[in-house]
Design a protein around this motif. Structure first.
Motif, PDB file in Angstrom:
ATOM      1  N   GLN A   1      30.261  -2.307  -5.859  1.00  0.00           N
ATOM      2  CA  GLN A   1      30.890  -1.036  -5.519  1.00  0.00           C
ATOM      3  C   GLN A   1      29.782  -0.100  -5.031  1.00  0.00           C
ATOM      4  O   GLN A   1      28.620  -0.474  -4.973  1.00  0.00           O
ATOM      5  CB  GLN A   1      31.538  -0.426  -6.760  1.00  0.00           C
ATOM      6  CG  GLN A   1      32.502  -1.341  -7.473  1.00  0.00           C
ATOM      7  CD  GLN A   1      33.051  -0.661  -8.693  1.00  0.00           C
ATOM      8  OE1 GLN A   1      33.948   0.152  -8.582  1.00  0.00           O
ATOM      9  NE2 GLN A   1      32.511  -0.994  -9.848  1.00  0.00           N
TER      10      GLN A   1
ATOM     11  N   GLN B   1      31.928  -5.437  -8.249  1.00  0.00           N
ATOM     12  CA  GLN B   1      33.300  -4.956  -8.113  1.00  0.00           C
ATOM     13  C   GLN B   1      34.240  -5.758  -9.023  1.00  0.00           C
ATOM     14  O   GLN B   1      34.055  -6.959  -9.229  1.00  0.00           O
ATOM     15  CB  GLN B   1      33.714  -5.075  -6.642  1.00  0.00           C
ATOM     16  CG  GLN B   1      34.892  -4.241  -6.240  1.00  0.00           C
ATOM     17  CD  GLN B   1      36.211  -4.935  -6.497  1.00  0.00           C
ATOM     18  OE1 GLN B   1      36.306  -6.147  -6.553  1.00  0.00           O
ATOM     19  NE2 GLN B   1      37.243  -4.132  -6.674  1.00  0.00           N
ATOM     20  N   GLY B   2      35.255  -5.099  -9.569  1.00  0.00           N
ATOM     21  CA  GLY B   2      36.162  -5.719 -10.529  1.00  0.00           C
ATOM     22  C   GLY B   2      36.891  -6.941 -10.009  1.00  0.00           C
ATOM     23  O   GLY B   2      37.135  -7.895 -10.742  1.00  0.00           O
ATOM     24  N   GLY B   3      37.258  -6.944  -8.727  1.00  0.00           N
ATOM     25  CA  GLY B   3      37.933  -8.105  -8.153  1.00  0.00           C
ATOM     26  C   GLY B   3      37.048  -9.345  -8.152  1.00  0.00           C
ATOM     27  O   GLY B   3      37.528 -10.467  -8.304  1.00  0.00           O
ATOM     28  N   VAL B   4      35.746  -9.138  -7.988  1.00  0.00           N
ATOM     29  CA  VAL B   4      34.806 -10.265  -8.035  1.00  0.00           C
ATOM     30  C   VAL B   4      34.743 -10.816  -9.464  1.00  0.00           C
ATOM     31  O   VAL B   4      34.757 -12.033  -9.673  1.00  0.00           O
ATOM     32  CB  VAL B   4      33.405  -9.837  -7.541  1.00  0.00           C
ATOM     33  CG1 VAL B   4      32.389 -10.962  -7.723  1.00  0.00           C
ATOM     34  CG2 VAL B   4      33.477  -9.397  -6.084  1.00  0.00           C
TER      35      VAL B   4
ATOM     36  N   GLY C   1      37.142 -10.669 -11.622  1.00  0.00           N
ATOM     37  CA  GLY C   1      38.407 -11.386 -11.800  1.00  0.00           C
ATOM     38  C   GLY C   1      38.377 -12.746 -11.139  1.00  0.00           C
ATOM     39  O   GLY C   1      38.854 -13.736 -11.715  1.00  0.00           O
ATOM     40  N   SER C   2      37.826 -12.830  -9.944  1.00  0.00           N
ATOM     41  CA  SER C   2      37.724 -14.120  -9.252  1.00  0.00           C
ATOM     42  C   SER C   2      36.864 -15.105 -10.036  1.00  0.00           C
ATOM     43  O   SER C   2      37.221 -16.273 -10.183  1.00  0.00           O
ATOM     44  CB  SER C   2      37.143 -13.939  -7.854  1.00  0.00           C
ATOM     45  OG  SER C   2      38.042 -13.244  -7.037  1.00  0.00           O
TER      46      SER C   2
ATOM     47  N   ASP D   1      38.839 -16.292 -12.992  1.00  0.00           N
ATOM     48  CA  ASP D   1      39.885 -17.209 -12.536  1.00  0.00           C
ATOM     49  C   ASP D   1      39.296 -18.581 -12.232  1.00  0.00           C
ATOM     50  O   ASP D   1      39.807 -19.609 -12.683  1.00  0.00           O
ATOM     51  CB  ASP D   1      40.566 -16.612 -11.305  1.00  0.00           C
ATOM     52  CG  ASP D   1      41.616 -17.521 -10.688  1.00  0.00           C
ATOM     53  OD1 ASP D   1      42.263 -18.294 -11.415  1.00  0.00           O
ATOM     54  OD2 ASP D   1      41.804 -17.425  -9.460  1.00  0.00           O
TER      55      ASP D   1
END
Length: 148
Positions: A52, A58-61, A63-64, A67
């Motif tokens: 960010q 970044q939070g989406g990274v 999460g990925s 996952d």
């Protein structure tokens, strides 16, 4: 907890090959650490383009990574000729992630013939140690592979 057993003697090669053939995984540029039946460690080196504006990952990274780690852990237990796909995951971010690398450790919670539930913890790593920055539950759907 008793060690999990896998029906696929080539589970490590299978997981690496499946994941590293995915464009998203190659784009993120992560590497594998430990791979064992029901457990996988994925390592993401710090890269500015994954952050960010404040330099935190970044939070989406995060999460990925969670996952992929949970899905890979589930993948180690698949029968030969089967694959899995994420149907749901929930991530809770607990602390900012910034360090030399990010390490995601996935583990199977409950394996089944149709669905497998996994968990993943994501740590930021620097010279002083590890900080837990996210935790996740990942639900995977197991499906018989088809040939195109």
């Amino acid at each position: 907890m008793a060690a999990l057993k896998t029906a696929n003697p080539d589970f490590e090669q299978f997981v690496r090959g499946m994941v590293l053939s995915m464009p998203a995984a190659r784009h993120l540029g992560f590497e594998f650490g430990r791979i064992a039946p029901g457990e996988v460690e994925i390592i993401q080196s710090y890269r500015k383009e994954l952050t960010q504006h404040d330099g935190f990952i970044q939070g989406g990274v995060l999460g990925s990574l969670a996952d992929f780690a949970g899905g890979c852990a589930a993948g180690t237990l698949l029968q030969p000729g089967w694959v899995n796909m994420t149907i749901d995951y929930t991530v809770k971010i607990l602390a900012p992630a910034k360090g030399e690398k990010i390490v995601a450790r996935g583990r199977v919670v409950k394996a089944g013939p149709i669905m497998t539930i996994a968990a993943a913890d994501v740590y930021s790593v620097d010279g002083t140690g590890e900080t837990l920055c996210a935790t996740a539950f990942v639900t995977m759907r197991n499906i018989k592979a088809f040939k195109a």
